[in-house]
Design an enzyme around this catalytic site. Structure first.
Site, PDB file in Angstrom:
ATOM      1  N   ARG A  92     145.642   8.064  27.041  1.00 21.72           N
ATOM      2  CA  ARG A  92     146.657   8.851  27.755  1.00 21.72           C
ATOM      3  C   ARG A  92     147.068  10.072  26.950  1.00 21.72           C
ATOM      4  O   ARG A  92     147.482  11.085  27.518  1.00 21.72           O
ATOM      5  CB  ARG A  92     147.846   7.944  28.107  1.00 21.72           C
ATOM      6  CG  ARG A  92     148.519   7.312  26.927  1.00 21.72           C
ATOM      7  CD  ARG A  92     149.356   6.087  27.313  1.00 21.72           C
ATOM      8  NE  ARG A  92     148.528   4.918  27.637  1.00 21.72           N
ATOM      9  CZ  ARG A  92     149.006   3.748  28.040  1.00 21.72           C
ATOM     10  NH1 ARG A  92     150.302   3.569  28.189  1.00 21.72           N
ATOM     11  NH2 ARG A  92     148.187   2.751  28.323  1.00 21.72           N
ATOM     12  N   LYS A 105     142.498  -2.685  16.619  1.00 13.89           N
ATOM     13  CA  LYS A 105     142.089  -3.741  17.537  1.00 13.89           C
ATOM     14  C   LYS A 105     141.520  -4.919  16.760  1.00 13.89           C
ATOM     15  O   LYS A 105     140.978  -4.738  15.673  1.00 13.89           O
ATOM     16  CB  LYS A 105     140.965  -3.219  18.457  1.00 13.89           C
ATOM     17  CG  LYS A 105     141.399  -2.236  19.503  1.00 13.89           C
ATOM     18  CD  LYS A 105     140.194  -1.827  20.363  1.00 13.89           C
ATOM     19  CE  LYS A 105     140.597  -0.821  21.422  1.00 13.89           C
ATOM     20  NZ  LYS A 105     141.562  -1.334  22.407  1.00 13.89           N
TER      21      LYS A 105
HETATM   22  N1  BES Z   1     140.104   1.762  25.542  1.00 11.24           N
HETATM   23  C1  BES Z   1     141.176   0.843  25.666  1.00 11.24           C
HETATM   24  C2  BES Z   1     141.206   0.113  27.000  1.00 11.24           C
HETATM   25  C3  BES Z   1     140.041  -0.785  27.336  1.00 11.24           C
HETATM   26  C4  BES Z   1     140.170  -2.151  27.188  1.00 11.24           C
HETATM   27  C5  BES Z   1     138.877  -0.291  27.853  1.00 11.24           C
HETATM   28  C6  BES Z   1     139.118  -2.976  27.525  1.00 11.24           C
HETATM   29  C7  BES Z   1     137.824  -1.119  28.198  1.00 11.24           C
HETATM   30  C8  BES Z   1     137.949  -2.465  28.035  1.00 11.24           C
HETATM   31  C9  BES Z   1     142.501   1.583  25.531  1.00 11.24           C
HETATM   32  O1  BES Z   1     142.496   2.677  24.696  1.00 11.24           O
HETATM   33  C10 BES Z   1     143.489   0.627  24.967  1.00 11.24           C
HETATM   34  O2  BES Z   1     143.323   0.236  23.849  1.00 11.24           O
HETATM   35  N2  BES Z   1     144.497   0.284  25.752  1.00 11.24           N
HETATM   36  C11 BES Z   1     145.527  -0.589  25.330  1.00 11.24           C
HETATM   37  C12 BES Z   1     146.836  -0.004  25.783  1.00 11.24           C
HETATM   38  C13 BES Z   1     148.031  -0.732  25.255  1.00 11.24           C
HETATM   39  C14 BES Z   1     148.166  -0.511  23.787  1.00 11.24           C
HETATM   40  C15 BES Z   1     149.257  -0.228  26.001  1.00 11.24           C
HETATM   41  C16 BES Z   1     145.287  -1.941  25.963  1.00 11.24           C
HETATM   42  O3  BES Z   1     144.914  -2.013  27.126  1.00 11.24           O
HETATM   43  O4  BES Z   1     145.459  -2.942  25.276  1.00 11.24           O
HETATM   44 MN    MN Z   2     142.896   2.211  22.694  1.00 15.15          MN
END
Ligand code: BES
Ligand code: MN
Ligand code: ZN
Length: 519
Positions: free
Chosen positions: A368, A294
């Site tokens: 997931r 990230k």
């Molecule tokens: N933990 C994150 C999602 C999240 C984002 C939680 C903002 C709280 C606040 C999750 O694991 C994630 O990184 N999701 C990705 C999925 C994508 C790669 C399909 C996302 O939402 O960018």
């Molecule tokens: Mn994630």
């Protein structure tokens, strides 16, 4: 239910004091009577209207209170407040606007939260006049619960330990009720149960991730439930996880030096042999994104990426504390998502416990993965009559619903209605989003059964996450998925949800359990 820990930091074995729970003002209930002196909290209706005991208080001040409201142009809008000192016979008066009148239990909780924050630091105990709301049975109980929810604070690390005598401020909040004894009994049982669950969840979520490893999380759960009747806690370590074939949970955690755990908290308050309801929580103790790392901006907030697991654990604590007549189990899929020489890579294929294979196209879609194995294990172990996954799963749900509703995904119309109703009742609001055939198609993989993300633009992101998890739902299991990414962490602060960890899911699941108890 505060946990005390000390942590070995590097070779220094430096001990870090756990934040002390600062605000524990005593809460009391008294038979409602006309306030005529002292420190009081009064409700004010639209355009400054005073009714009932508030009107009596105004009389006792010879109209000084209503005059002050007029001069201050107090409109009585819900949540508006005004404080007066030395007003007529009163040392202090806090007015709280109630608008067109309070309707629901959550309205009363907000009222109680305003009463607590507005009287903080007062020299003496405050008597709180509680307005009637709709057909809520024990208005004062709800107000008192709100007062506690709203004054939650995690405190500061390393600050000098406050000893218990100091921690409890001497002034109490005294809620006035025509049925004071009933209101108090309900607060002691159901109220304290909800508060214990929410506080436990908030404490877990607030804890920084250098401390909050999957193992630590499991230990907190064992500590919180130790000796509780009708509760069994099971912890599977990384070896058991691997041996059970949970390649998705194991793979997600393998980039971290702090290995994954699977925790089950089983509560048996219902009939013997009755299938439980299962809450399966995403418990990523920190989400860096892994090799699909990230950006730094706001990444610290990913210490709350275990909020689904915390909400599930908190809910079971609430059910056990109030001795709910229901069987329920929380399954916590705990792992840390880190980039490392041993981490999984984009393009890797994992085999989950069900045998289904997963092409990992993005290691940041890790929630997931852990839920796939957690959900499968929950079904194999407990044959639940309802399975719910709860997860901070996607940024996409925040884009769609913002910070007002969690996303609700289910193919079952009745469950959708039940959950929407429960969410409204407790103020943990949900909004239903679709999972279509086309979305399910979008995650089919060429080299495995499924891939963990759809091609860009091929499906709505939050729905693709839900569709992925639904691949692990057995045909006979009634199922709901909740995406709480926008709801787990409160940035601004609301009356009963101060800034920070919300503990989303505890109140909702408690309400869902009540639906099953009634049946
Ligand atoms: N933990 C994150 C999602 C999240 C984002 C939680 C903002 C709280 C606040 C999750 O694991 C994630 O990184 N999701 C990705 C999925 C994508 C790669 C399909 C996302 O939402 O960018
Ligand atoms: Mn994630
Ligand atoms: Zn995540």
């Amino acid at each position: 239910m505060r946990f005390k820990i000390s942590l070995a930091v590097s070779a220094l074995a430096l001990s870090l004091a756990m934040p002390a729970f600062a605000d524990l003002r005593p809460i009391d209930f008294e038979k409602a009577s006309r306030p005529a002196k002292g420190f009081v909290v009064l409700p004010v209706g639209k355009d400054g209207a005073l009714t009932g005991l508030a009107k009596d208080a105004d009389k006792a001040s010879n109209g000084a209170l209503s005059k002050a409201l007029g001069l201050a142009k107090f409109t009585g809008e819900t949540g508006q407040t005004l404080t007066l000192y030395d007003a007529g016979p009163f040392d202090a008066v806090l007015f709280i606007g109630t608008g067109e009148g309070l309707q629901t239990a959550t309205d009363l909780r907000d009222y109680g939260a305003h009463a607590a924050s507005g009287t903080k630091g007062w020299a003496e105990s405050a008597k709180v006049v509680v307005p009637d709301a709709g057909d809520v049975a024990l208005d004062a109980t709800e107000a008192a619960i709100g007062a506690r929810l709203g004054s939650y604070t995690f405190g500061k690390w390393g600050a000098a330990e406050i000893d218990d005598a100091d921690a409890a401020a001497p002034q109490a909040l005294i809620f006035l009720s025509p049925k004071a004894a009933n209101a108090e009994a309900a607060f002691q049982k159901d109220g304290e149960a909800v508060l214990a669950g929410v506080t436990f969840a908030r404490d877990l979520i607030s804890t920084p991730s250098n401390i909050k490893t999957p193992e630590w999380f499991a230990q907190q759960v064992q500590g919180a439930f130790a000796g509780m009747p009708r509760v069994t806690v099971t912890v599977l370590d990384e070896k058991q996880i691997e041996d059970l074939g949970m390649g998705a949970l194991y793979g997600t955690g393998q980039g971290s030096t702090r290995p994954p755990r699977l925790v089950a908290i089983e509560y048996k308050g219902g009939k013997d042999g009755d299938a439980p309801i299962a809450f399966v929580g995403k418990g990523i103790t920190f989400d860096t994104g892994g090799i699909s790392i990230k950006p730094n901006d706001g990444m610290w907030r990913m210490r709350s990426d275990m909020s689904g697991a915390a909400g599930s654990a908190g809910a079971i604590l609430t059910l056990a504390r109030r001795e709910a007549k229901v069987n329920a189990v929380a399954v916590l899929a705990l792992a840390e998502n880190m980039p490392d020489g041993n981490a999984i890579r984009p393009g890797d294929v994992l085999t989950s416990m069900s045998g289904k294979t997963i092409e990992v196209l993005n290691t940041d879609a890790e929630g997931r993965l852990v839920l796939a194995d957690g959900l499968w294990w929950a079904q194999e172990t407990y044959k639940p009559k309802l399975a719910v996954t709860i997860a901070t799963l996607t940024g996409a749900v925040v884009g769609a619903l913002g910070r007002e509703h969690a996303g609700l995904f289910t193919q079952d119309e009745r469950l959708a209605a039940d959950f929407l109703k429960a969410g409204d009742a407790v103020g943990e609001k949900l909004w239903r989003l679709p999972v279509t055939e086309a979305t399910a198609e979008s995650i089919k993989s060429d080299i495995a059964d499924v891939k963990n993300i759809a091609e860009s633009g091929a499906a709505p992101g939050a729905s693709a996450g839900a569709a992925f998890i639904m691949e692990w739902v057995q045909p006979e299991t009634p199922f709901v998925h909740l995406d709480i990414a926008g709801m787990a962490w409160e940035n601004a602060g609301r009356p009963t949800e101060p800034k920070g960890a919300v503990g989303f899911g505890v109140r909702l699941f408690d309400e869902i359990a009540r639906q099953y108890e009634a049946n």
